[in-house]
Design a protein around this motif. Sequence first.
Motif, short mmCIF file in Angstrom:
data_model
loop_
_atom_site.label_atom_id
_atom_site.label_comp_id
_atom_site.label_asym_id
_atom_site.label_seq_id
_atom_site.Cartn_x
_atom_site.Cartn_y
_atom_site.Cartn_z
N ASP A 202 -22.04 -53.11 37.34
CA ASP A 202 -21.13 -54.13 37.54
C ASP A 202 -19.77 -53.36 37.24
O ASP A 202 -18.69 -54.01 38.00
N GLU A 203 -19.65 -52.56 36.41
CA GLU A 203 -18.47 -51.81 36.25
C GLU A 203 -18.07 -50.97 37.62
O GLU A 203 -16.70 -51.08 37.88
N LEU A 204 -18.87 -50.31 38.11
CA LEU A 204 -18.68 -49.74 39.28
C LEU A 204 -18.03 -50.77 40.57
O LEU A 204 -17.14 -50.48 41.30
N ASP B 199 -7.81 -41.48 45.14
CA ASP B 199 -8.28 -42.14 43.81
C ASP B 199 -9.92 -41.90 43.61
O ASP B 199 -10.63 -41.86 44.68
N PHE B 200 -10.31 -41.51 42.67
CA PHE B 200 -11.75 -41.45 42.41
C PHE B 200 -12.11 -41.97 40.98
O PHE B 200 -11.24 -42.08 40.05
N VAL B 201 -13.44 -42.11 40.86
CA VAL B 201 -13.85 -42.68 39.65
C VAL B 201 -15.41 -41.65 39.48
O VAL B 201 -15.89 -41.07 40.51
N LEU C 137 -11.43 -45.17 47.82
CA LEU C 137 -11.95 -44.79 46.48
C LEU C 137 -12.99 -43.88 46.90
O LEU C 137 -13.80 -44.02 47.72
N VAL C 138 -13.41 -42.71 45.85
CA VAL C 138 -14.25 -41.68 46.03
C VAL C 138 -14.95 -41.85 44.87
O VAL C 138 -14.59 -41.78 43.73
N VAL C 139 -16.38 -42.07 44.96
CA VAL C 139 -17.24 -42.23 43.83
C VAL C 139 -17.72 -41.00 43.70
O VAL C 139 -18.68 -40.45 44.57
N PHE C 140 -17.35 -39.95 42.83
CA PHE C 140 -17.69 -38.66 42.37
C PHE C 140 -18.85 -38.69 41.57
O PHE C 140 -18.67 -39.04 40.23
N ILE C 141 -20.19 -38.19 41.89
CA ILE C 141 -21.09 -38.40 41.09
C ILE C 141 -21.67 -37.35 40.41
O ILE C 141 -21.90 -36.04 40.88
N LEU C 142 -21.96 -37.08 39.16
CA LEU C 142 -22.27 -36.16 38.25
C LEU C 142 -23.52 -36.44 37.48
O LEU C 142 -23.40 -37.53 37.07
N ASP C 143 -24.52 -35.78 37.42
CA ASP C 143 -25.83 -35.83 36.55
C ASP C 143 -25.05 -35.85 34.97
O ASP C 143 -24.81 -34.70 34.62
#
Length: 196
Positions: free
Chosen positions: A184-186, A138-140, A110-116
């Motif tokens: 928790d969702e993450l 796969d990413f969120v 999983l890639v956690v792709f972070i955006l402001d």
Amino acid sequence: MLVQAEFIKSAFYPKDFPIIDLPEVCFVGKSNVGKSSAINTLINRKDLARVGKTPGKTRLLNFFSIKAKDISFVLVDLPGYGYAQVSKKEREEWKKSIENYLKFRNNLKLVVFILDIRRDPDEQDEVMFKWLKAYNKDFVMLLTKSDKLSNNEIAKRLKELYLHPMINVDNCIIFSSLTKRGKDELYQKIVECCTK
């Protein structure tokens, strides 16, 4: 939730990446989007990932061993991209290092792709999005700094963001390191991807 988190090593070149038979989750995003804060919030630590007032502090790929009640995995903190006050050569090296990691790391789940949440994705975010698609990762999308906006402002921003072709309403988590919203969702998304 998380019971143990330990630093493994920092590396830049694929030949130096640790070989560990565990699923991996990496965090990636532009400098100053709250990546280190998100990592520390997830694992209930203040200082595992380095948080600095100066963007661009993470220059290597940092590998951490995470042991939780539900799952053990390796968390990888990738260098923040897009920081202007770095030489063009160094930015290109970071870019190559990140792409090599995404391209060749077979146990990346999983890639956690972070955006402001307050900012629209820019050209560099779109490059990252294309890499994730090209390498079938796969990413969120973690929309950070939601505490900076009211609920009405968040609703308005989401309507705007969901018009962008790279943003999918079903693939976003609204997050705040301050209020712990989305934590928790993450975590559940990580467990789901690492155990399937």
